[in-house]
Design an enzyme around this catalytic site. Structure first.
Site, PDB file in Angstrom:
ATOM      1  N   TYR A 108       0.621  -1.322  -0.190  1.00  0.00           N
ATOM      2  CA  TYR A 108      -0.024  -0.012   0.073  1.00  0.00           C
ATOM      3  C   TYR A 108       0.841   1.476  -0.014  1.00  0.00           C
ATOM      4  CZ  TYR A 108      -3.691  -3.351   0.787  1.00  0.00           C
ATOM      5  OH  TYR A 108      -4.438  -4.666   0.745  1.00  0.00           O
ATOM      6  N   PRO A 121     -11.346  -0.172  -3.586  1.00  0.00           N
ATOM      7  CA  PRO A 121     -12.588  -0.884  -3.873  1.00  0.00           C
ATOM      8  C   PRO A 121     -13.906   0.124  -3.849  1.00  0.00           C
ATOM      9  CG  PRO A 121     -11.372  -2.285  -2.540  1.00  0.00           C
ATOM     10  CD  PRO A 121     -10.710  -1.073  -2.392  1.00  0.00           C
ATOM     11  N   HIS A 344      -7.607   0.739   0.991  1.00  0.00           N
ATOM     12  CA  HIS A 344      -7.309  -0.335   1.432  1.00  0.00           C
ATOM     13  C   HIS A 344      -6.122  -0.526   2.481  1.00  0.00           C
ATOM     14  CE1 HIS A 344      -8.132  -4.638   0.756  1.00  0.00           C
ATOM     15  NE2 HIS A 344      -8.224  -4.578  -0.414  1.00  0.00           N
ATOM     16  N   LYS A 421     -25.115 -20.480  -3.907  1.00  0.00           N
ATOM     17  CA  LYS A 421     -23.999 -21.319  -3.169  1.00  0.00           C
ATOM     18  C   LYS A 421     -24.904 -22.776  -2.764  1.00  0.00           C
ATOM     19  CE  LYS A 421     -23.930 -19.026   1.272  1.00  0.00           C
ATOM     20  NZ  LYS A 421     -23.144 -18.271   2.346  1.00  0.00           N
ATOM     21  N   LYS A 425     -23.191 -26.724  -2.724  1.00  0.00           N
ATOM     22  CA  LYS A 425     -23.148 -27.578  -1.076  1.00  0.00           C
ATOM     23  C   LYS A 425     -24.064 -28.710  -1.292  1.00  0.00           C
ATOM     24  CE  LYS A 425     -23.265 -23.709   2.248  1.00  0.00           C
ATOM     25  NZ  LYS A 425     -24.068 -23.007   3.226  1.00  0.00           N
ATOM     26  N   LEU A 429     -19.485 -30.096  -2.292  1.00  0.00           N
ATOM     27  CA  LEU A 429     -18.409 -29.321  -2.697  1.00  0.00           C
ATOM     28  C   LEU A 429     -18.576 -27.752  -2.243  1.00  0.00           C
ATOM     29  CD1 LEU A 429     -18.981 -30.008  -6.677  1.00  0.00           C
ATOM     30  CD2 LEU A 429     -17.134 -30.832  -4.907  1.00  0.00           C
ATOM     31  N   TYR A 454      -5.192 -15.126  -8.666  1.00  0.00           N
ATOM     32  CA  TYR A 454      -4.846 -14.317  -7.047  1.00  0.00           C
ATOM     33  C   TYR A 454      -6.349 -14.724  -6.688  1.00  0.00           C
ATOM     34  CZ  TYR A 454      -4.311 -11.483  -3.318  1.00  0.00           C
ATOM     35  OH  TYR A 454      -3.983 -10.650  -2.029  1.00  0.00           O
ATOM     36  N   SER A 458      -7.799 -14.980   3.948  1.00  0.00           N
ATOM     37  CA  SER A 458      -7.630 -14.089   5.245  1.00  0.00           C
ATOM     38  C   SER A 458      -6.836 -14.930   6.264  1.00  0.00           C
ATOM     39  CB  SER A 458      -9.429 -13.919   5.644  1.00  0.00           C
ATOM     40  OG  SER A 458      -8.766 -13.678   6.975  1.00  0.00           O
ATOM     41  N   SER A 556     -11.741 -11.899  -5.400  1.00  0.00           N
ATOM     42  CA  SER A 556     -11.938 -11.971  -4.002  1.00  0.00           C
ATOM     43  C   SER A 556     -13.203 -12.296  -3.862  1.00  0.00           C
ATOM     44  CB  SER A 556     -11.672 -10.349  -3.494  1.00  0.00           C
ATOM     45  OG  SER A 556     -10.435 -10.347  -2.727  1.00  0.00           O
TER      46      SER A 556
HETATM   47  N1  COA Z   1     -19.931 -29.499   0.999  1.00  0.00           N
HETATM   48  C1  COA Z   1     -21.186 -28.649   1.657  1.00  0.00           C
HETATM   49  N2  COA Z   1     -20.969 -27.417   2.201  1.00  0.00           N
HETATM   50  C2  COA Z   1     -19.571 -26.870   2.043  1.00  0.00           C
HETATM   51  C3  COA Z   1     -18.707 -27.378   1.568  1.00  0.00           C
HETATM   52  C4  COA Z   1     -18.701 -29.141   1.313  1.00  0.00           C
HETATM   53  N3  COA Z   1     -17.634 -29.882   0.727  1.00  0.00           N
HETATM   54  N4  COA Z   1     -17.264 -26.743   1.912  1.00  0.00           N
HETATM   55  C5  COA Z   1     -17.781 -25.818   2.445  1.00  0.00           C
HETATM   56  N5  COA Z   1     -19.142 -25.691   2.666  1.00  0.00           N
HETATM   57  C6  COA Z   1     -20.126 -24.620   3.285  1.00  0.00           C
HETATM   58  C7  COA Z   1     -19.617 -23.847   4.374  1.00  0.00           C
HETATM   59  O1  COA Z   1     -19.750 -24.753   5.722  1.00  0.00           O
HETATM   60  C8  COA Z   1     -20.071 -22.742   4.271  1.00  0.00           C
HETATM   61  O2  COA Z   1     -21.374 -22.952   5.107  1.00  0.00           O
HETATM   62  P1  COA Z   1     -22.027 -21.487   5.410  1.00  0.00           P
HETATM   63  O3  COA Z   1     -22.526 -20.789   4.068  1.00  0.00           O
HETATM   64  O4  COA Z   1     -23.215 -22.175   6.004  1.00  0.00           O
HETATM   65  O5  COA Z   1     -21.251 -20.522   6.134  1.00  0.00           O
HETATM   66  C9  COA Z   1     -20.401 -22.323   2.846  1.00  0.00           C
HETATM   67  O6  COA Z   1     -20.095 -23.643   2.152  1.00  0.00           O
HETATM   68  C10 COA Z   1     -19.218 -21.641   2.400  1.00  0.00           C
HETATM   69  O7  COA Z   1     -17.856 -22.184   2.309  1.00  0.00           O
HETATM   70  P2  COA Z   1     -16.707 -22.201   1.275  1.00  0.00           P
HETATM   71  O8  COA Z   1     -17.496 -21.688  -0.004  1.00  0.00           O
HETATM   72  O9  COA Z   1     -15.960 -23.330   1.303  1.00  0.00           O
HETATM   73  O10 COA Z   1     -15.805 -20.802   1.642  1.00  0.00           O
HETATM   74  P3  COA Z   1     -15.632 -20.142   2.917  1.00  0.00           P
HETATM   75  O11 COA Z   1     -16.391 -19.555   3.658  1.00  0.00           O
HETATM   76  O12 COA Z   1     -14.618 -21.083   3.494  1.00  0.00           O
HETATM   77  O13 COA Z   1     -14.486 -18.925   2.412  1.00  0.00           O
HETATM   78  C11 COA Z   1     -12.503 -17.940   1.621  1.00  0.00           C
HETATM   79  C12 COA Z   1     -13.445 -19.247   1.669  1.00  0.00           C
HETATM   80  C13 COA Z   1     -11.126 -18.310   0.889  1.00  0.00           C
HETATM   81  C14 COA Z   1     -13.154 -16.843   0.731  1.00  0.00           C
HETATM   82  C15 COA Z   1     -12.247 -17.506   2.902  1.00  0.00           C
HETATM   83  O14 COA Z   1     -11.436 -18.531   3.576  1.00  0.00           O
HETATM   84  C16 COA Z   1     -11.357 -16.271   2.950  1.00  0.00           C
HETATM   85  O15 COA Z   1     -10.119 -16.398   3.190  1.00  0.00           O
HETATM   86  N6  COA Z   1     -11.962 -15.109   2.940  1.00  0.00           N
HETATM   87  C17 COA Z   1     -11.334 -13.920   2.961  1.00  0.00           C
HETATM   88  C18 COA Z   1     -11.846 -13.043   1.757  1.00  0.00           C
HETATM   89  C19 COA Z   1     -11.582 -11.770   1.880  1.00  0.00           C
HETATM   90  O16 COA Z   1     -10.529 -11.186   2.851  1.00  0.00           O
HETATM   91  N7  COA Z   1     -11.930 -10.997   1.028  1.00  0.00           N
HETATM   92  C20 COA Z   1     -11.776  -9.463   0.836  1.00  0.00           C
HETATM   93  C21 COA Z   1     -10.773  -8.984  -0.153  1.00  0.00           C
HETATM   94  S1  COA Z   1     -10.740  -7.234   0.010  1.00  0.00           S
END
Ligand code: COA
Length: 628
Positions: A108, A121, A344, A421, A425, A429, A454, A458, A556
């Site tokens: 930054y 953003p 940011h 999503k 699920k 997946l 990329y 988090s 992201s």
């Molecule tokens: N089967 C069924 N459900 C599943 C699954 C599977 N195999 N794998 C994941 N899920 C479910 C999770 O339990 C979760 O359920 P919820 O909606 O009830 O909470 C949901 O699906 C979402 O999970 P998933 O899609 O795997 O993503 P996540 O929430 O773990 O997020 C990242 C992944 C990488 C986005 C997150 O870890 C991260 O780092 N986020 C930061 C992003 C950030 O900072 N962005 C800003 C940039 S400016």
């Protein structure tokens, strides 16, 4: 200077925490209750990072390039890798977070391009229900009440600790959002912060209207927030004082940072202008009441609104009605178009979206804050002396540069409504990994090759944690993309490739968020070499390193309760930026590119993402596992 200010401030926060922990009555700090017990960011094992690195670059390289890279990595693992690793581990023992200060600087404060489009953003909110100026001001007043309501939770530290699954996250970013500002510097910027626990914390907002900036005290003499009606009256007063467009001083904040730093120095020579700059910097945040928007082609309204949040539409529209250095700026446009822009340096999207969700919840309630706070102070216009001839030239140049940047931004916001999503699920997946594979397929469909991708991971499970990179392009994602485009493969086989690619990505995510990613580690090894007057290692000069860091797709996930969409610019001239908000039954996406690049086109990429999502559902539904 930044380092000093930061350490001093963090010291203050930690003293405050200690005070709270020794006096139960003062222990209101639910928000920081687990802060001290969060782990420190680890330094991954060197060998592990190098093995993962080799796997991650494999799909991007020819056999010959890969053989060269293998040799470079082997050499690095003998020397200087282990030496650098030891130095990095020592740094990690000394610092609360071995990465965070470095990251703030490298990502930054040392970045010299304009923050507008390149760093900050925009977030578009769902369209609100007002159509005239009165409605716009009433909505703004309510938004401010909602914001002050949220701020109370930060000030009193009652905000619940955010969690990822069962894991508590570092809350420091929340503490910095409503009190910060970036300041341009000639080689490096600084960032100032006036947190709630300082002796004289900010009690005012800065309101922008018609390019003019106003000081608005938003608490009464009893220290309670003004009521919504009182705020509305103040806003009316501001609008009445600024009927004509003012000199567009805010445009300076859209400039290249070195140029802006020079202009800033000149601007700050004048006593009155300096005082105005300080008021802007010390404010809780800025609220931009916008005027007319550019015409939108039918079906493009969401994309036009997103552009307003990202860059303001250019010098003829609302770009001068911003102070892009301010950490947070809410934007309220005409006809229900609103959102925000954030700088940011201090925070990622999730804390910002937490404020958005709260404010929109508040605005959707029928009740206003009906208090009548005593001792209301009338708003005051901030004065800038722009009579220096050089400043006039700076302003003209800033307008020209901004307008060409605005023309260059190609942005498409869309809702994919076929499913959300819940579908991945139901297929067991991960939705995030599934969407990432859709982006891989979308790119491969258009360019018949993979690209370095990329995704933000988090690192907030760790004290002062920010982000690492998830390298979404993998050996498995390439096999999947090729397989999907191969008409001779069965749906069954395609579904198997999809599942394998999604699982591979999910495993990468799981490791990255536990501090076992490779990009920040490799960056740390390079920075520690430089800090110790050593050469940049050959690994960091290798074609594999630059190719795998040239993110043609930068993504992201920023989930939100409301139909909000975050947008940002691509990180390379020939790339795409993709931000997505996966909801249960739909996904909202913002795709950006640059018009000057003949190879990229946000609409084509959007169409390709849509097609990929449809194809992926079709193969899963046509395969056996989905019927189990
Ligand atoms: N089967 C069924 N459900 C599943 C699954 C599977 N195999 N794998 C994941 N899920 C479910 C999770 O339990 C979760 O359920 P919820 O909606 O009830 O909470 C949901 O699906 C979402 O999970 P998933 O899609 O795997 O993503 P996540 O929430 O773990 O997020 C990242 C992944 C990488 C986005 C997150 O870890 C991260 O780092 N986020 C930061 C992003 C950030 O900072 N962005 C800003 C940039 S400016």
């Amino acid at each position: 200077m930044l380092r000093f200010a930061r350490v001093k401030w963090l010291h203050r926060v930690s003293c405050n925490l200690q005070k709270m922990q020794t006096n139960e009555k003062l222990f209101v700090g639910r928000m920081f209750s687990v802060q001290d017990s969060l782990p420190k960011l680890p330094v991954p094992a060197l060998d592990q990072t190098l093995q993962k690195y080799l796997r991650s670059v494999r799909p991007l390289l020819t056999d010959e390039e890969y053989a060269k890279t293998q040799k470079i990595v082997e050499d690095f693992n003998r020397d200087p890798g282990p030496k650098l690793q030891t130095l990095l581990e020592k740094r990690a023992q000394r610092e609360t977070n071995w990465l965070s200060d470095w990251w703030t600087n490298v990502a930054y404060l040392e970045f010299r391009q304009p923050v507008t489009v390149n760093v900050s953003p925009g977030v578009v909110f769902p369209k609100q229900n007002y159509t005239d100026k009165e409605g716009q001001l009433r909505f703004t007043a309510k938004l401010i009440s909602g914001l002050l309501d949220y701020k109370k939770m930060i000030d009193q530290q009652t905000l619940p600790v955010e969690k990822m699954g069962k894991q508590s996250l570092c809350m420091m970013q929340y503490y910095k959002i409503l009190c910060g500002c970036r300041i341009p510097g000639k080689k490096k910027d600084t960032w100032v912060c006036y947190p709630p626990d300082e002796a004289n914390p900010p009690r005012h907002l800065v309101i922008a209207h018609n390019n003019a900036f106003f000081f608005l005290e938003c608490y009464g003499s009893d220290n309670q927030p003004l009521g919504t009606e009182q705020i509305y009256e103040q806003l009316k007063n501001i609008v009445n004082q600024s009927n004509e467009p003012d000199v567009p001083v805010g445009l300076l904040t859209t400039e290249n940072r070195n140029k802006w730093a020079k202009a800033y120095e000149l601007l700050a020579k004048d006593k009155e202008s300096k005082a105005s700059l300080e008021i802007l910097q010390r404010s809780i945040c800025a609220i931009c009441i916008d005027n007319k928007l550019p015409e939108s082609a039918p079906g493009e309204e969401d994309s036009t609104a997103a552009k307003m949040m990202l860059h303001g539409g250019g010098s003829q529209f609302n770009s001068a009605n911003r102070w892009f250095d301010k950490t947070l700026q809410f934007i309220v446009g005409p006809n229900g178009i609103c959102g925000l822009n954030y700088e940011h340096t201090t925070a990622e999207g999730p804390p910002i979206i937490s404020i958005v969700d709260h404010v929109l919840d508040y605005c959707s309630k029928n009740a206003d804050n009906s208090t009548k706070a005593p001792g209301v102070i009338p708003p005051r216009k901030l004065k800038f002396n722009l009579s220096f001839p050089a400043l006039k030239e700076n302003l003209e140049e800033a307008a020209e540069n901004l307008d060409s940047m605005v023309k260059d931004v190609d942005l498409t916001v869309f809702k994919f409504t076929e499913y959300g999503k819940n579908f991945p699920k139901s297929q067991k997946l991960s939705p995030d990994s599934y969407l990432q594979m859709a982006f891989q397929l979308a790119y491969f469909r258009l360019y018949s090759k993979p690209c370095a991708t990329y995704e933000t991971a988090s690192l907030r499970q760790f004290q002062l944690g920010r982000t690492d990179t998830i390298r979404s392009c993998s050996i498995e994602s390439l096999e999947f993309s090729k397989g999907m485009m191969d008409a001779s493969l069965s749906k069954q086989k395609k579904a198997e490739l999809l599942r394998k690619a999604v699982t591979g990505h999910k495993n990468y995510v799981a490791e990255a968020v536990k501090g076992q990613g490779i990009d920040r580690h490799l960056l740390g090894l390079k920075l520690i070499a430089l800090e110790n007057n050593m050469k940049v290692p050959a690994l960091h000069m290798d074609v594999a390193y630059s190719l795998s860091s040239h993110h043609n797709v930068s993504t992201s996930q920023v989930p939100a309760k409301y139909e909000a969409c975050l947008v940002f610019g691509p990180t390379v001239p020939d790339g795409y930026g993709v931000c997505y908000n996966p909801q249960e039954k739909q996904v909202i996406l913002g795709v950006s590119a640059f018009n000057c690049c003949p190879e990229t086109d946000s609409k084509r990429f959007k169409d390709s993402i849509q097609q990929s999502l449809l194809d992926m559902k079709s193969v899963l539904e046509g395969s056996i596992q989905s019927k189990l």
